[in-house]
Design an enzyme around this catalytic site. Structure first.
Site, PDB file in Angstrom:
ATOM      1  N   SER A 687       0.815  -1.215   0.000  1.00 26.06           N
ATOM      2  CA  SER A 687       0.000   0.000   0.000  1.00 26.06           C
ATOM      3  C   SER A 687       0.852   1.269   0.000  1.00 26.06           C
ATOM      4  O   SER A 687       0.329   2.351  -0.229  1.00 26.06           O
ATOM      5  CB  SER A 687      -0.939   0.006   1.204  1.00 26.06           C
ATOM      6  OG  SER A 687      -0.213   0.191   2.387  1.00 26.06           O
ATOM      7  N   LYS A 730      -6.424   4.618   7.961  1.00 30.82           N
ATOM      8  CA  LYS A 730      -5.248   5.371   7.508  1.00 30.82           C
ATOM      9  C   LYS A 730      -5.563   6.872   7.437  1.00 30.82           C
ATOM     10  O   LYS A 730      -4.781   7.705   7.904  1.00 30.82           O
ATOM     11  CB  LYS A 730      -4.805   4.862   6.136  1.00 30.82           C
ATOM     12  CG  LYS A 730      -4.116   3.513   6.219  1.00 30.82           C
ATOM     13  CD  LYS A 730      -3.787   2.954   4.848  1.00 30.82           C
ATOM     14  CE  LYS A 730      -3.003   1.652   4.987  1.00 30.82           C
ATOM     15  NZ  LYS A 730      -2.820   0.968   3.703  1.00 30.82           N
TER      16      LYS A 730
END
Lengths: 842, 288
Positions: A687, A730
């Site tokens: 990611s 996140k």
């Protein structure tokens, strides 16, 4: 300005055409990239649209919602009466699948025939192999009780009979008959010996004979003075008498044997009458059961043979109440008791058995033979055979947690063996392994007809499928429960009914529509998908119960939205010590993260930490440095063995993007290093690959990146930004850091476009965005992201094959050319043999 | 004697445990210990090496036929003497351990003599208060043996015997009274053995040969007992000296210890012991 594909090779016109169409797609969004609008950040539920005021108006749903496929599989598995069509229920924990399966099976079992009872009884021919007897449902306990009653009766009647005058007289008659016979013969011999002046004298070990005179034994010295002839005559007489004595004595054992035989026949005759009377009631009560009849006959014979057991004081008679100890506790009579392995109630409408084994050890699954210590030795008998889950579920359904079963030594193999053989055979694990060979019991196996339902997660199911060849053959029905269900108006209402059932089952306050709406939103958040609802009913129930508590705390008579919010927040607060600590280290600049200004080759990446059932996001500084080199990107995480394979893969892909985009006419004569700064644990996942690529582009172009942004998303070799997990955590992780230092309105997060559908952000984040203090951007291609991060166009190759001057891509290409030129020059100065071109990565 | 000790209120006496090379019956030994403990007396273990056996072994033709009749072996005085010594040593060890556990003084004497003579000498040498306990069980062949002991051993006041079927010395204590005149002595002895044990029944068995006699004895016994209801009174009529009748009476009692007079209806001095030996499962304390 949007990113364009690199100039296709002139020899590949088709490729150009394909690339051209893609450029057109990208070119449709030529307008500046805007932050995501509020509705995209969190999908809310309108309480008014739910159509009720509180959950009291709803009919609770006790089963599962949106799990038709799994429920059909269970129905099929339950109805398929075959030993190999057992069911494996897959699904996430706390999803309510166990409750749903149990409820379904309970309904089904209610209409089915009740299972048979099973007992173990002593095998009088071979005590090491107890007999298993099948009885109609509800008949096992009456049999056990009846046998105890019969023994109780015999304990009274046998002593009374054998102490009675009738038996005593007959017994004495036999004894006297034999005794007088022996003693008469002996007395006769004694008398004749006395007539011949010979005495028969008893010694400790036999008899001796000696001459007498006037009744007294003659002294040897006197005897020796007698004439020779007289002495010889005495000796002859003694010899003759000795022979007669020997004959009499030799007859004694035979006579004794005959006497014992007569006594035994008498005992048998008397005992048979008493035993038959005592067992008559048992036999009558179980007249239709052939096996019971056979057992009672065997027990009767044994009772007659061992009637002496009832004539010996056990020493356990109570001194106070003058009453013998309970027959069931008297070790003398254990062999006549009945061990009820499966004893159902006598009600006929109880239906088939459903048994859930919570601790599926070997012994708990197939049963075990227990031992008791006696005089330092371990002994056992058929009464110490204990039933296992298979016994208790026989004729019905057995529910077991697959992971616990597999973690119990021998249990899984034992279950498979029983299912294959269709019988329950109790063996000691030590016997199975062949390590210990002690005499134990070998009970007759009991026929097995059970449907096993295993519960486990998908990983376990696939592991078993792959590694255990028996598994697929025995568990042919897969009931796959989904983690989540689709979000729709119908499912929202169904979800509300599930909440209503939680309220009812836990006796909670009713939840109002606003609270239910908030709970549905939380369901979407738990699913990590705005288009889905999590079916982790256990987790949802925890929130509802906690909300009930906070509603009470607030003096409310119903669960409100505020109570739900508080429950969620309090739950988070109890778990977020590590998150606070992580943010503190950033606030105190122990962990260096910039959220203002701009830096070359430096970017904020985002990672997710999962601690138990709590996850949170955290920004990490990623830096890139470039220099002239031989075409190598050094992933420091990997070199330090801190990077996982997925992370390494991401780094290799970004190198592929660089090579594909810039190395058409110029070699990648560069070397680069990439690192997660201040990362001391492992890093895995791809990611961060887009963030790393942005950092590399910045380092090569020497254009600084705005530190007010954080980036997440993986990238492919074409520069497309791809979806990642944990997007909400996140964004919230970076938001929390920014809020702690002060929101400026410049800060935001770049996420993959394909992750927008997963956004269910916290309400405070949404509020900050609404107020213009924070922003979330969705990115489809790396060129879009670099423009937002640097404020400089990425640049597309023009017809001349060059990127426009001043664009990021042009600057990057120029730098690469410079590296290549220098490398070439450096190579010619030295040996001239060093190759600077290449696409290797490590 | 014990009756005399009991009657005189004296605390001590002596139990002479008569042993031969035959293994003693365990119940006989238990009975000796029990009587010694009840009367706080000591035990003298009198092991008699039967001189008659030694004499017989000296015959040149002496041989022993085994109990099963299938073996013969030659005897010599040395062999017999060695066996006797070994038997005496083994018995002494067992008795010492037993007496130590029961905390009773034990004297061990080993003599070589004719059994009854040895017993008479041992009793005469140590004063009048002796009870002789015969280690060897009585049997049908010992018809005159008890009378011999009473006649030949004047220094004894009582004799404890067991039968070959002896198996208990605990349980009901039965005092057998055939003449009301001996009521007090017999009952007193039985009470001493009973020692106030509430779990043990004390029974007075009144034996008579006529109904009138039985009724008279019953009345007098009840008068003597007064309001003491701890003693159970049982009447038995023995109208004949046929030994089987008396033996049946004893069998039915299922006693743990029987105290009675020697030479009455229950056990005539010249009677046949066989019926009694067949049913006697407990020690029988015969008072002179």
């Amino acid at each position: 300005m949007f990113f364009k594909r690199s100039q296709p090779d002139a020899a590949q016109p088709g490729a150009h055409k394909a690339a051209k169409s893609e450029v057109e797609v990208l070119a449709t969004s030529d307008a500046p990239i805007m932050p995501l609008p509020i509705p995209d950040l969190r999908r809310t539920v309108d309480p008014a649209g739910l159509g009720f005021t509180t959950t009291t108006e709803l009919e609770p749903i006790s089963g599962l919602i949106g799990q038709d496929r799994a429920l059909r599989a269970i129905e099929f598995g339950a109805n398929m009466r075959s030993n190999d069509f057992n069911v494996f229920v897959l699904g996430p924990p706390a999803s309510g699948k166990r409750t749903a399966v149990k409820q379904y099976l309970e309904r089904k079992a209610h209409g089915e025939a009740p299972p048979a009872d099973w007992v173990y009884v002593n095998n009088f021919d071979n005590p090491n192999r107890p007999k298993a007897i099948r009885l109609p449902s509800g008949r096992a306990r009456p049999l056990a009780k009846a046998m105890i009653g019969a023994i109780d009766e015999l304990r009274a009647t046998i002593p009374a009979t054998f102490e009675g005058e009738d038996y005593g007289a007959r017994r004495r008659s036999i004894e006297e008959q034999f005794r007088s016979g022996q003693e008469g013969a002996f007395e006769e011999l004694n008398k004749r010996a006395a007539e011949q002046n010979i005495a028969i004298v008893r010694t400790p070990t036999g008899f001796v004979m000696a001459p007498t005179h006037e009744g007294k034994i003659v002294k040897p010295e006197v005897f020796n003075t007698l004439p020779e002839a007289m002495r010889k005559e005495v000796e002859t007489r003694i010899e003759s008498l000795q022979k007669e004595l020997e004959q009499i004595l030799e007859r004694v054992p035979k006579s004794d044997k005959l006497r014992r035989q007569h006594v035994s026949e008498l005992n048998t005759e008397v005992a048979t009458i008493v035993v038959r009377d005592a067992l008559a009631d048992v036999e009558a009560a179980f007249a239709g059961e052939a096996e019971v009849k056979s057992y009672i006959e065997a027990a009767g014979s044994d009772l007659v043979r061992n009637v002496g057991l009832f004539l010996v004081q056990s020493g356990e008679e109570s001194e106070i109440v003058k009453q013998p100890a309970d027959t069931a506790r008297d070790p003398r009579f254990r062999r006549y008791l009945v061990n009820v392995m499966v004893g159902n109630g006598e009600a006929a409408d109880e239906g088939a058995a459903i048994y859930e084994e919570l601790n599926p050890t070997y012994g708990n699954v197939v049963g075990r033979v227990e031992h008791i210590a006696q005089m330092g030795a371990l002994v056992t008998d058929f009464l110490l055979i204990k039933p296992g889950a298979l016994h208790l579920a026989n004729g019905g359904y057995l529910l077991v947690d697959a992971r616990k079963l597999l973690l119990s030594p021998f249990a899984w193999e034992a279950l498979k063996r029983a299912l294959k053989a269709r019988e329950i055979r109790i063996e000691q694990p030590s016997e199975m392994s062949g390590l210990v060979s002690t005499q134990s019991l070998d009970p007759e196996p009991i026929p097995l007809n059970v449907k096993v339902v295993l519960f486990g997660d998908r990983e376990l199911y696939y592991l078993l499928s792959m590694n255990d060849p028996d598994f697929a053959g025995l568990f042919k029905v897969q009931a796959d429960f989904d983690d989540s269900i689709d979000r729709s108006t119908d499912n929202d209402r169904a979800y509300a009914r599930v909440i209503a059932s939680i309220v009812r089952d836990h006796n909670l306050k009713p939840a109002n529509a606003s609270a239910v709406a908030r709970l549905i939103e939380e369901g979407a958040r738990l699913a990590d998908d705005r288009e889905k609802l999590s079916i982790q009913i256990g987790h949802l129930a925890d929130i509802v119960r906690e909300a009930d508590y906070w509603a009470s705390d607030a003096g409310s008579t119903e669960i409100t939205r505020e109570a739900v919010v508080r429950a969620v927040n309090e739950h988070t607060q109890r778990s977020d010590r590590m998150r606070d600590r992580a943010q503190e280290t950033i606030s105190r600049e122990i962990v260096l993260v910039d959220i203002e200004g701009a830096k070359v080759g430096q970017i904020n990446g985002l990672s997710v930490l999962q601690l138990g059932n709590f996850a949170f996001g955290r920004p990490s500084r990623i830096t890139a440095r470039v220099r002239m080199g031989s075409g190598r990107v050094t992933d420091i995480e990997r070199e330090a063995k801190l990077g996982g394979p997925l992370h390494s893969k991401g780094v290799m892909i970004l190198w592929g993007y660089l090579a594909g985009t810039f190395a058409h006419n110029v070699p990648l004569a560069m070397a680069a290093t990439l690192v997660f700064e201040q990362s001391y644990g492992g890093v895995d996942g791809d990611s961060a690959s887009s963030a790393e690529l942005y950092a590399l582009l910045s380092a090569l172009s020497e254009v600084p990146i705005k530190q007010s942004f954080a980036v997440t998303g993986s990238v492919n070799q074409n520069g497309e930004v791809q979806a990642i997990g944990g997007v909400n955590e996140k964004i919230e992780g970076f938001f929390d850091v920014c809020r702690a230092r002060g929101l400026t309105g410049e800060q935001g997060v770049l996420i993959p476009k394909s992750n927008v559908q997963h956004l269910m952000l916290r309400e405070d984040v949404v509020e900050a965005v609404r107020e213009g203090k924070f922003a979330v951007y969705s990115i489809g291609h790396i060129s879009q992201g670099i423009e937002i991060l640097t404020g400089v166009k990425a640049g597309d190759r023009g017809p001349d094959g060059e990127f426009p001057a001043g664009t990021i891509n042009r600057l990057v290409e120029d730098k690469l050319r410079t590296f290549a030129d220098r490398a070439r020059a450096f190579g010619s100065r030295s040996s001239g043999t060093q190759s600077t071109a290449g696409d290797r990565t490590s | 004697m014990i009756a005399h000790v009991a009657e005189a209120g004296e605390g001590r006496g002596r139990v002479v445990l008569h042993l031969t090379q035959s293994a003693p019956n365990p119940v006989a030994v238990e009975a000796a210990v029990r009587v010694a403990r009840a009367f706080q007396s000591e035990i003298e273990s009198l092991f008699v090496e039967d001189s008659t056996l030694l004499d017989i072994a000296a015959f040149p033709f002496a041989c022993e036929i085994s109990l099963c009749g299938r073996h013969r072996r030659d005897l010599s005085p040395e062999i017999v003497a060695r066996q006797m010594r070994a038997a005496a040593a083994a018995l002494t060890r067992r008795l010492s351990a037993l007496a130590q556990r029961a905390e009773i003084p034990l004297h061990v004497t080993v003599v070589r003599n004719e059994p009854v003579t040895a017993l008479a000498e041992a009793c005469a040498a140590n004063g009048p208060w002796n009870v002789v306990a015969l280690g060897e069980p009585i049997s049908g062949l010992d018809a005159g043996r008890l009378a011999q002991v009473f006649a030949g051993v004047p220094g004894t006041t009582g004799l404890i015997v067991v039968g070959p079927r002896a198996r208990r010395s605990e349980g009901r204590i039965v005092a057998v009274v055939e003449d009301i005149g001996e009521f007090d002595a017999v009952l007193r002895t039985a009470r001493r053995l009973h020692d106030g044990d509430e779990d043990t029944q004390l029974t007075l068995l009144l034996v008579s040969d006529s109904e009138d006699e039985a009724r008279l004895m019953d009345e007098q016994a009840r008068l003597a007992l007064g309001d003491d209801d701890s003693v159970e009174i049982v009447r038995a009529r023995v109208e004949t000296t046929e030994p089987g009748i008396a033996a049946e009476v004893i069998r039915k009692l299922s006693a743990g210890f029987i105290v009675g007079r020697f030479g009455g209806l229950l056990l005539p001095s010249g009677g046949n012991l066989r019926p009694l030996a067949a049913v006697l499962e407990c020690p029988l304390f015969l008072m002179r």
